[in-house]
Design a protein around this motif. Structure first.
Motif, PDB file in Angstrom:
ATOM      1  N   LEU A 115      11.304   8.417  16.083  1.00  0.00           N
ATOM      2  CA  LEU A 115      10.466   9.542  16.847  1.00  0.00           C
ATOM      3  C   LEU A 115       9.291   8.940  17.914  1.00  0.00           C
ATOM      4  N   GLN A 116       9.040   7.662  17.789  1.00  0.00           N
ATOM      5  CA  GLN A 116       8.265   7.024  18.473  1.00  0.00           C
ATOM      6  C   GLN A 116       6.600   7.797  18.083  1.00  0.00           C
ATOM      7  N   THR A 117       6.372   8.096  16.891  1.00  0.00           N
ATOM      8  CA  THR A 117       5.155   8.650  16.538  1.00  0.00           C
ATOM      9  C   THR A 117       4.584   8.122  15.107  1.00  0.00           C
ATOM     10  N   PRO A 118       3.299   8.151  14.934  1.00  0.00           N
ATOM     11  CA  PRO A 118       2.778   7.535  13.589  1.00  0.00           C
ATOM     12  C   PRO A 118       3.374   8.343  12.459  1.00  0.00           C
ATOM     13  N   VAL A 119       3.531   7.792  11.562  1.00  0.00           N
ATOM     14  CA  VAL A 119       4.138   8.792  10.294  1.00  0.00           C
ATOM     15  C   VAL A 119       3.429   8.220   8.967  1.00  0.00           C
ATOM     16  N   ILE A 120       2.964   9.213   8.486  1.00  0.00           N
ATOM     17  CA  ILE A 120       2.330   9.280   7.167  1.00  0.00           C
ATOM     18  C   ILE A 120       3.102   9.542   5.930  1.00  0.00           C
ATOM     19  N   TRP A 121       3.505   8.784   4.931  1.00  0.00           N
ATOM     20  CA  TRP A 121       4.719   8.918   3.959  1.00  0.00           C
ATOM     21  C   TRP A 121       4.087   8.407   2.566  1.00  0.00           C
ATOM     22  N   ASP A 122       5.190   8.552   1.627  1.00  0.00           N
ATOM     23  CA  ASP A 122       4.757   7.946   0.030  1.00  0.00           C
ATOM     24  C   ASP A 122       3.208   8.739  -0.146  1.00  0.00           C
ATOM     25  N   PHE A 123       3.359   9.931  -0.136  1.00  0.00           N
ATOM     26  CA  PHE A 123       2.055  10.631  -0.510  1.00  0.00           C
ATOM     27  C   PHE A 123       1.732  10.428  -2.158  1.00  0.00           C
ATOM     28  N   ARG A 124       2.718  10.172  -2.729  1.00  0.00           N
ATOM     29  CA  ARG A 124       2.306  10.304  -4.395  1.00  0.00           C
ATOM     30  C   ARG A 124       2.182   9.135  -5.216  1.00  0.00           C
ATOM     31  N   SER A 125       2.571   7.668  -4.430  1.00  0.00           N
ATOM     32  CA  SER A 125       2.530   6.610  -5.362  1.00  0.00           C
ATOM     33  C   SER A 125       1.073   6.217  -5.898  1.00  0.00           C
ATOM     34  N   ALA A 126       0.290   6.235  -4.693  1.00  0.00           N
ATOM     35  CA  ALA A 126      -1.377   5.866  -5.147  1.00  0.00           C
ATOM     36  C   ALA A 126      -1.814   6.582  -6.235  1.00  0.00           C
ATOM     37  N   ASP A 127      -1.594   7.953  -6.242  1.00  0.00           N
ATOM     38  CA  ASP A 127      -1.970   8.740  -7.302  1.00  0.00           C
ATOM     39  C   ASP A 127      -1.416   8.531  -8.799  1.00  0.00           C
ATOM     40  N   VAL A 128      -0.209   8.156  -8.645  1.00  0.00           N
ATOM     41  CA  VAL A 128       0.339   7.782 -10.068  1.00  0.00           C
ATOM     42  C   VAL A 128      -0.151   6.471 -10.428  1.00  0.00           C
ATOM     43  N   GLN A 129      -0.375   5.562  -9.538  1.00  0.00           N
ATOM     44  CA  GLN A 129      -0.975   4.150  -9.973  1.00  0.00           C
ATOM     45  C   GLN A 129      -2.298   4.284 -10.685  1.00  0.00           C
ATOM     46  N   LEU A 130      -3.076   5.439 -10.217  1.00  0.00           N
ATOM     47  CA  LEU A 130      -4.433   5.645 -10.725  1.00  0.00           C
ATOM     48  C   LEU A 130      -4.490   6.687 -11.890  1.00  0.00           C
TER      49      LEU A 130
END
Ligand SMILES: Nc1ncnc2c1ncn2[C@@H]1O[C@H](COP(=O)(O)OP(=O)(O)OP(=O)(O)O)[C@@H](O)[C@H]1O
Ligand SMILES: CC(=O)N[C@H]1[C@@H]2OC[C@@H](O2)[C@@H](O)[C@@H]1O[C@H](C)C(=O)O
Length: 370
Positions: A115-130
């Protein structure tokens, strides 16, 4: 990308009911909502759905299912207006926050390239790690919606998808991560056990308009056993795997179709009612989003069980089919700005955290939060 004012974010959601992919534009600076834009939907075919469903409960790589998820998103987003940023939730296939973590399939880097656009993803992992549950994540968006609605007393948003989750909001607080601003958690099943029953017994995808449940009577002894599940004795925040309550479909196996559907529908209302005991003060209104709001029997049972008005979010000029997609557009902007996306009151995470991974076209993924 340095964000100073409102941007056009395109959020996506592929939910636990596996009907398809929702996408919606939201214009926001990650704090206030400026406006809502176009939205669209791309269903999964039966074959695609079967491949993804076969991956439910699995923790390893699922290349075939991941490619289906990526392709469905790329097809949908390619036919929509361009945006500054994409929030890509992916598809949850397994969720065990206290154990193996949380597993969403679909690679944001692949979408960023297509899509030639920045993508934010993997929203959940950092929360679980903390130490967080990694879910629900829509609450920070619900907080912004309560402000947008100009609510001046606590309200709640109830999402009735495959699983049900509730967000209690005190809109008098300035920021969502502030102590006492938010309490959010999964309340129990929503449509997942009912859909499974309809599929197994009648070959139908859901109890459309709640017609079958409306003709039956709920079995009180099954409901009593259901409410004795340890999940209901846990203090929030807490979250559920889609299939945690799969045994409920089996518990109703000796009932007629109508009584079984009525029992599974009543189970949703009873568990939401049980959840209300955790709200610091009763919400003025329970605003309902997700497919369950289109089931009049479920809505009637909720109204009969709760002591406050239960209204579809459409009554507040919102689109209840697109709230989760909008949420991940909104959260993407927050991640890009380094603002928190979850806090102790929403996921039980140790401290407010900005999750998410950012992928830009032509570059390797770089973690921007956590
Ligand atoms: N007209 C209707 N009558 C009855 N039930 C309906 C109707 N429309 C949708 N539903 C129910 O809503 C479900 C879809 O809800 P939704 O799209 O909110 O789920 P999801 O986003 O996939 O789930 P989750 O929020 O758990 O990830 C359908 O599977 C069906 O059970
Ligand atoms: C792990 C996961 O994908 N959970 C979903 C699911 O679907 C509803 C409920 O269970 C909620 O916890 C969450 O989704 C919403 C969008 C959330 O994170 O707020």
């Amino acid at each position: 990308m340095k964000i100073t004012g409102p941007v056009r974010a395109l959020g996506t959601m592929s939910g636990t009911s596996l009907d398809g992919v929702d996408a919606a534009i939201i214009v926001t600076n990650g704090v206030t909502i400026e406006s809502f834009g176009a939205s669209d939907y791309r269903p999964y075919s039966d074959t695609e759905r079967d491949v993804i469903r076969a991956g439910f409960g699995q923790w390893g790589d699922l290349p075939e299912a991941a490619e289906i998820v990526e392709t469905a998103h790329a097809q949908l987003l390619n036919r929509m207006e361009p945006s500054d940023l994409i929030g890509f939730h992916g598809q949850t296939v397994a969720h065990d926050p206290g154990g193996r973590g949380t597993h969403q399939i679909g690679d944001g880097q692949v979408l960023a390239e297509i899509l030639q656009t920045p993508v934010i993803w993997d929203f959940r992992s950092a929360d679980v790690q903390l130490g967080g549950q990694g879910a629900p994540l829509a609450p920070f968006y619900h907080f912004a919606l309560a402000k947008w609605m100009k609510a001046d007393a606590p309200v709640a948003f109830l999402n009735l998808g495959g699983v049900a989750n509730i967000t209690w909001i005190d809109p008098r607080c300035a920021r969502p991560e502030q102590d006492g601003a938010l309490l959010a958690f999964d309340t129990g099943p929503a449509n997942a056990p009912l859909n499974d029953l309809m599929q197994n017994r009648l070959g139908q995808d859901c109890d459309r308009e709640g017609a079958l449940a409306a003709r039956g009577s709920a079995d009180e002894s099954i409901l009593r056993d259901f409410l004795a599940d340890p999940f209901f004795y846990r203090m929030p925040p807490k979250s559920l795997d889609r299939d945690y309550f799969a045994h409920l479909s089996r518990a109703v196996s000796d009932l007629s179709d109508a009584d079984a559907a009525a029992t599974l529908t009543a189970a949703v209302a009873m568990s939401v009612s049980d959840a209300m005991q955790h709200c610091p003060i009763p919400p003025a209104t329970v605003w309902v989003a997700g497919g369950g709001r289109k089931n009049p029997t479920m809505m009637q049972m909720l109204s009969a069980t709760l002591d406050m008005p239960v209204r579809p979010v459409e009554d507040a000029n919102l689109d209840g089919d697109m709230l989760e997609a909008q949420a991940f557009g909104y959260l993407a902007v927050r991640v890009a700005r380094g603002l928190p996306t979850s806090c102790p009151g929403t996921t039980g995470v140790r401290a407010a955290v900005s999750g998410g991974t950012k992928s830009v076209p032509g570059k390797l993924a770089q973690v921007v939060g956590g």
